[in-house]
Design a protein around this motif. Structure first.
Motif, PDB file in Angstrom:
ATOM      1  N   SER A   5     -64.954  58.698 -14.936  1.00 52.58           N
ATOM      2  CA  SER A   5     -63.820  57.986 -14.622  1.00 52.58           C
ATOM      3  C   SER A   5     -62.610  58.891 -14.430  1.00 52.58           C
ATOM      4  O   SER A   5     -62.643  59.912 -15.268  1.00 52.58           O
ATOM      5  CB  SER A   5     -63.333  56.671 -15.099  1.00 52.58           C
ATOM      6  N   LEU A   6     -61.733  58.671 -13.577  1.00 53.19           N
ATOM      7  CA  LEU A   6     -60.553  59.576 -13.345  1.00 53.19           C
ATOM      8  C   LEU A   6     -59.509  58.726 -13.091  1.00 53.19           C
ATOM      9  O   LEU A   6     -59.396  57.546 -12.354  1.00 53.19           O
ATOM     10  CB  LEU A   6     -60.785  60.639 -12.125  1.00 53.19           C
ATOM     11  N   LEU A   7     -57.994  59.162 -13.450  1.00 49.88           N
ATOM     12  CA  LEU A   7     -56.864  58.573 -13.137  1.00 49.88           C
ATOM     13  C   LEU A   7     -55.889  59.807 -13.043  1.00 49.88           C
ATOM     14  O   LEU A   7     -55.694  60.666 -13.868  1.00 49.88           O
ATOM     15  CB  LEU A   7     -56.525  57.587 -14.517  1.00 49.88           C
ATOM     16  N   ILE A  25     -56.472  62.405 -15.748  1.00 52.83           N
ATOM     17  CA  ILE A  25     -56.956  62.078 -17.072  1.00 52.83           C
ATOM     18  C   ILE A  25     -58.520  61.781 -16.640  1.00 52.83           C
ATOM     19  O   ILE A  25     -58.930  61.381 -15.441  1.00 52.83           O
ATOM     20  CB  ILE A  25     -56.470  60.925 -17.658  1.00 52.83           C
ATOM     21  N   SER A  26     -59.404  62.329 -17.174  1.00 53.06           N
ATOM     22  CA  SER A  26     -60.940  62.197 -16.974  1.00 53.06           C
ATOM     23  C   SER A  26     -61.525  61.515 -18.197  1.00 53.06           C
ATOM     24  O   SER A  26     -61.231  61.714 -19.283  1.00 53.06           O
ATOM     25  CB  SER A  26     -61.633  63.504 -16.670  1.00 53.06           C
ATOM     26  N   GLY A  27     -62.144  60.298 -18.194  1.00 52.05           N
ATOM     27  CA  GLY A  27     -63.180  59.725 -18.713  1.00 52.05           C
ATOM     28  C   GLY A  27     -64.479  60.129 -18.546  1.00 52.05           C
ATOM     29  O   GLY A  27     -64.982  60.256 -17.495  1.00 52.05           O
ATOM     30  N   CYS A  28     -64.920  60.396 -19.964  1.00 52.61           N
ATOM     31  CA  CYS A  28     -66.356  61.183 -19.665  1.00 52.61           C
ATOM     32  C   CYS A  28     -67.371  60.524 -20.423  1.00 52.61           C
ATOM     33  O   CYS A  28     -67.194  59.583 -21.175  1.00 52.61           O
ATOM     34  CB  CYS A  28     -66.129  62.598 -20.464  1.00 52.61           C
ATOM     35  N   LYS A  29     -68.686  60.954 -20.050  1.00 59.45           N
ATOM     36  CA  LYS A  29     -69.934  60.290 -20.573  1.00 59.45           C
ATOM     37  C   LYS A  29     -70.099  60.389 -21.939  1.00 59.45           C
ATOM     38  O   LYS A  29     -70.711  59.827 -22.564  1.00 59.45           O
ATOM     39  CB  LYS A  29     -71.268  60.977 -19.857  1.00 59.45           C
ATOM     40  N   VAL A  32     -65.294  60.784 -24.435  1.00 56.64           N
ATOM     41  CA  VAL A  32     -63.882  61.288 -24.834  1.00 56.64           C
ATOM     42  C   VAL A  32     -63.295  61.051 -23.493  1.00 56.64           C
ATOM     43  O   VAL A  32     -63.455  61.199 -22.516  1.00 56.64           O
ATOM     44  CB  VAL A  32     -64.185  62.960 -25.324  1.00 56.64           C
ATOM     45  N   VAL A  33     -61.742  60.953 -23.796  1.00 53.48           N
ATOM     46  CA  VAL A  33     -60.824  60.800 -22.737  1.00 53.48           C
ATOM     47  C   VAL A  33     -60.126  62.241 -22.996  1.00 53.48           C
ATOM     48  O   VAL A  33     -59.580  62.690 -23.693  1.00 53.48           O
ATOM     49  CB  VAL A  33     -59.864  59.676 -22.859  1.00 53.48           C
ATOM     50  N   ARG A  34     -59.997  63.010 -21.767  1.00 53.64           N
ATOM     51  CA  ARG A  34     -59.415  64.305 -21.548  1.00 53.64           C
ATOM     52  C   ARG A  34     -58.169  64.224 -20.520  1.00 53.64           C
ATOM     53  O   ARG A  34     -58.271  63.663 -19.376  1.00 53.64           O
ATOM     54  CB  ARG A  34     -60.536  65.224 -21.071  1.00 53.64           C
ATOM     55  N   VAL A  35     -57.283  64.934 -20.930  1.00 52.73           N
ATOM     56  CA  VAL A  35     -55.863  64.922 -20.328  1.00 52.73           C
ATOM     57  C   VAL A  35     -55.612  66.456 -19.909  1.00 52.73           C
ATOM     58  O   VAL A  35     -55.579  67.242 -20.698  1.00 52.73           O
ATOM     59  CB  VAL A  35     -54.898  64.598 -21.363  1.00 52.73           C
ATOM     60  N   PHE A  36     -55.390  66.387 -18.590  1.00 50.36           N
ATOM     61  CA  PHE A  36     -54.997  67.672 -18.009  1.00 50.36           C
ATOM     62  C   PHE A  36     -53.611  67.602 -17.201  1.00 50.36           C
ATOM     63  O   PHE A  36     -53.176  66.473 -16.955  1.00 50.36           O
ATOM     64  CB  PHE A  36     -55.991  68.093 -16.911  1.00 50.36           C
ATOM     65  N   ASN A  37     -52.932  68.801 -17.353  1.00 53.25           N
ATOM     66  CA  ASN A  37     -51.697  69.085 -16.549  1.00 53.25           C
ATOM     67  C   ASN A  37     -51.885  69.122 -15.385  1.00 53.25           C
ATOM     68  O   ASN A  37     -52.915  69.597 -14.841  1.00 53.25           O
ATOM     69  CB  ASN A  37     -50.752  69.820 -17.441  1.00 53.25           C
ATOM     70  N   ALA A  52     -69.874  56.379 -22.959  1.00 48.48           N
ATOM     71  CA  ALA A  52     -69.304  56.760 -21.762  1.00 48.48           C
ATOM     72  C   ALA A  52     -68.004  55.939 -21.606  1.00 48.48           C
ATOM     73  O   ALA A  52     -67.879  54.608 -21.585  1.00 48.48           O
ATOM     74  CB  ALA A  52     -70.155  56.794 -20.691  1.00 48.48           C
ATOM     75  N   VAL A  53     -66.905  56.661 -20.862  1.00 45.43           N
ATOM     76  CA  VAL A  53     -65.742  56.013 -20.660  1.00 45.43           C
ATOM     77  C   VAL A  53     -65.696  55.712 -19.003  1.00 45.43           C
ATOM     78  O   VAL A  53     -65.785  56.683 -18.446  1.00 45.43           O
ATOM     79  CB  VAL A  53     -64.452  56.867 -21.092  1.00 45.43           C
TER      80      VAL A  53
END
Length: 760
Positions: A5-7, A25-29, A32-37, A52-53
């Motif tokens: 998933s992506l936001l 922001i990526s939701g991963c299998k 973990v939810v990962r935040v990128f600038n 998975a998110v």
């Protein structure tokens, strides 16, 4: 990491935060939810989900809130929960529990005061022939706490869709909630979740609407949904009415993204790898060339679905006869294989670790046929790999209008198949009898028996046409990652037979001077284990007690080799339960493993059934210990050399099931050494495996499936350490396995070629 998933992070949202303005922001299998600038730098990882998110949304906050959080994220997961996160602090503020498997999330406009609002949708669970309890829930989130926030469930709407909820969205122009489903509809709801109206997919030629995977509200009063049959469908809910517009795509449309500030533009993500933007603004329409290319791609896709894959495409597909060593990556994954120069589709069952063939990929040819003189609208061939290495070649008949779950259940009962196949077979009946050629959406087949609930994932799993990428680009088949297991037996009927045999032996011991357990105590323990182990979809929420494990340990310790085999078979299933084999149970499994080794050493004293059953059940148990949790894995690893000694004693068995079990132990042991091996004990185990492979290859007894497992195990071991390769060269292993490769098909030949390359 695999992104599910992506936001996006709007610049205005992040301008005063640690994000510096914008990002994603990526939701991963991996949960973990990962935040990128905006510079694509990872600035935070949000951990807490156990699966998975699959859904992400922003949570609007009340204007007078005093929490100090300027950016709040909602995430939904396959683990049945939604989580609320503060991005400035990178902390979880609340957990919304109690959902039925996959959770879709969306933030709603806040109420006055300190309450925020969240809507969630769940995929439901399969019970018997139907999927139930897909629900929309409305939550109030209290923002009073500085660290944790409290949540309150204020309303629930259940089962107004006739299939799992796949997506959820909020329409700010109408203040309505939107949900889409497998049933091919979008429900328009008020903010309590109650349905106001239903938007239906236009009628299809076969009367079966496609699954709708994503839904979004546009700024121009329209609602758009993504369909797995390769279309985007748009409804005008502004009052204009009329028939919905359907836009064809070259393949499945996985998701829809509204482009705010554009007066109704939206983007689609298609399975062909393209993102396309659609608009009503004549000044933004693509060039004539681009439109022509898009229309041609859609036309070519339809033509291809009618004619099927070309001979050149089929030749590039992996061989069906060697599918056993090509593990699927996730439940419900679809893979196309080359079988006798025909393209066949198969779906991966994570519960049974097998590919289930569902039919030839031929386009829109007529599927009508007869089985045993009975005519059906559709007849599909199915080949099921069974635990002993054989293949069951079956056919299933289906008539239009029948309930696919009822058809699948009758098929399972008729052929006495594992109940875990119900969801996969029913899902494929729907897809093969409905829209040809589209990808199958992931729905787990881990589901217990009879009336037990079965987990349903609403996260889509794409069709995989090409051969999966190897973990090492140099070799296609090596090294093998993971562990094979023997999981059949979690059907209640099969399990009850095991219980009866154990009770029978216990009664025999009760009438003699041998130690036995009170009948009522044993029956209670076994029935409790049956209820736990047969509900495989509930493993995340169930446990195996210390008392139950003590009983099993006592039985293995005290029963003689003539009677112990059904207990070993039961242990094979227990060890696959994550609670039973967790790290703090290592000592328990150490005892069970050591006792099992002792029984193996006594096999020469066994007679009749036990002389075959003990070697088979003990080797299967050892193989499954690798697949269990860290407790059983560490227990089997610390006794690996003694286990391999037992395997050597049984290596030339004249029983096929024993041979396959030994081959699986070799494969799993080699995979373990390749992943973590080091030290003197591992070196001794490696020597044992090399010796054992030499015995097996030299015997000429092993069937193709078992031989391939042995060869892959050898190749995996060779890649573990240079000292192993030196030893193998001194034993002339390359020449030794050459003959085996020539005798057991293309996969064996390919693996042998890689072994020869490794040895140089």
């Amino acid at each position: 990491h695999n992104i599910t998933s992506l936001l996006s992070i709007p610049s205005s949202e992040g301008s005063n935060s640690v994000l510096g303005g914008g990002g994603y922001i990526s939701g991963c299998k991996d949960g973990v939810v990962r935040v990128f600038n905006s510079a694509h730098a990872l600035i935070g990882s949000l951990k807490g989900h156990e699966n998975a998110v699959t859904s992400l949304s922003w949570l609007p906050l009340p204007s007078d809130h005093s929490s100090g959080d300027e950016m709040v994220l909602i995430s939904g997961s396959w683990d049945g929960t939604a989580r609320i996160w503060s991005l400035p602090q990178m902390e979880c503020r609340a957990v919304l529990t109690g959902h039925e498997n996959t959770v879709s999330v969306v933030g709603l406009p806040p109420t006055s005061g300190s309450f925020a609002r969240v809507a969630t949708g769940s995929a439901g669970v399969a019970q018997g022939n139907n999927i139930y309890d897909h629900k929309v829930r409305i939550w109030h989130i209290s923002l009073d706490g500085s660290v944790s926030w409290s949540s309150k469930l204020v309303n629930t709407v259940a089962n107004d869709h006739s299939g799992p909820i796949r997506g959820i969205a909020f329409d700010s122009s109408t203040q309505h909630l939107l949900t889409c489903s497998n049933d091919g509809t979008v429900k328009v709801r008020d903010l309590d979740g109650s349905c106001v109206t239903t938007l239906a997919y236009p009628p299809t030629s076969d009367g079966s609407p496609p699954m709708l995977l994503s839904v979004a509200a546009l700024e121009n009063g329209r609602v758009v949904a993504a369909a797995e049959d390769g279309h985007a469908v748009i409804w005008d809910v502004s009052g204009g009415g009329g028939e919905p517009q359907v836009i064809g795509h070259p393949n499945c449309v996985w998701t829809i993204l509204p482009l705010f500030g554009t007066k109704g533009d939206f983007a689609t993500a298609c399975h062909d790898g393209y993102t396309r933007i659609f608009t009503l603004d004549p000044t933004r329409i693509a060039s004539t060339t681009e439109i022509s290319q898009f229309e041609q791609a859609v036309s070519d896709s339809k033509a291809k679905s009618s004619s099927g894959p070309s001979a050149e495409e089929i030749a590039k597909l992996p061989k069906w006869e060697m599918n056993a060593l090509q593990q699927g990556r996730s439940e419900g994954q679809v893979q196309i294989f080359n079988k006798n120069n025909k393209a066949i589709a198969a779906q991966w069952s994570d519960a049974s670790k097998t590919w289930i063939e569902v039919g030839e990929v031929t386009g829109r040819n007529e599927n009508a046929g007869t089985i045993d003189g009975v005519s059906y609208d559709h007849v599909f061939p199915i080949e099921v790999d069974v635990a002993n290495g054989g293949v069951a070649k079956l056919q299933i008949g289906y008539n239009n209008g029948d309930n696919p779950f009822v058809t699948a259940q009758k098929f399972i009962d008729e052929h006495m198949l594992d109940q875990n196949y119900l969801a996969e077979i029913a899902d494929y009946i729907q897809k093969r009898a409905g829209t040809a050629g589209g990808p199958t959406i992931g729905m787990t087949g881990g589901g217990g028996s009879g009336g037990q609930a079965m987990e349903v994932h609403s996260g889509p799993v794409p069709m995989d046409i090409s051969t999966p990428a190897s973990s090492q680009p140099t070799y296609q088949h090596l090294p093998y990652k993971g562990y094979r297991s023997f999981e059949n037996g979690t059907d209640t009927k099969v399990f009850n037979k095991m219980i009866n045999k154990i009770c029978e032996f216990n009664d025999e011991l009760s009438s003699s001077s041998s130690p036995a357990i009170k009948k009522e105590d044993l029956t209670s323990t076994l029935e409790g284990l049956r209820d736990t182990l047969c509900a495989t979809n509930r493993y995340h929420a169930t446990s195996v007690s210390d008392s139950e494990l003590r009983t099993i340990t006592k039985l293995i310790q005290n029963w003689d080799v003539q009677r112990v085999f059904p207990i070993l078979d039961l242990s094979r299933l227990i060890v696959l339960h994550p609670d039973a084999s967790k790290s703090d149970r290592r000592n328990t499994w150490e005892n069970i493993v050591k006792c099992t080794i002792e029984k193996c050493e006594q096999v020469e004293n066994a007679e009749g059934t036990a002389a075959v059953a003990v070697p088979m059940t003990s080797m299967r148990f050892f193989a499954n210990c690798f697949r269990g949790g860290s407790g059983s894995l560490n227990a089997v690893a610390s006794n690996l050399e003694d286990i391999l000694k037992c395997a050597e004693a049984f290596a030339t068995s004249d029983k096929k099931n024993v041979r396959l079990s030994i081959a699986t132990v070799i494969l799993n042991a080699s995979s373990y050494i390749n992943n973590t091996g080091r030290g003197v004990a591992v070196s001794a185990a490696s020597d044992r495996i090399l010796s054992l492979v030499g015995t097996i290859v030299g015997s000429g007894l092993y069937e193709s499936e078992a031989t391939v497992r042995v060869l892959v195990g050898l190749g995996t071991l060779l890649l573990a350490d240079e000292s192993v390769r030196v030893k193998a060269k001194s034993l002339h292993m390359g020449s030794m396995v050459e003959h085996a490769g020539n005798q057991h098909g293309d996969k064996a030949k390919a693996v042998v070629g890689e072994i020869r390359s490794i040895l140089g």
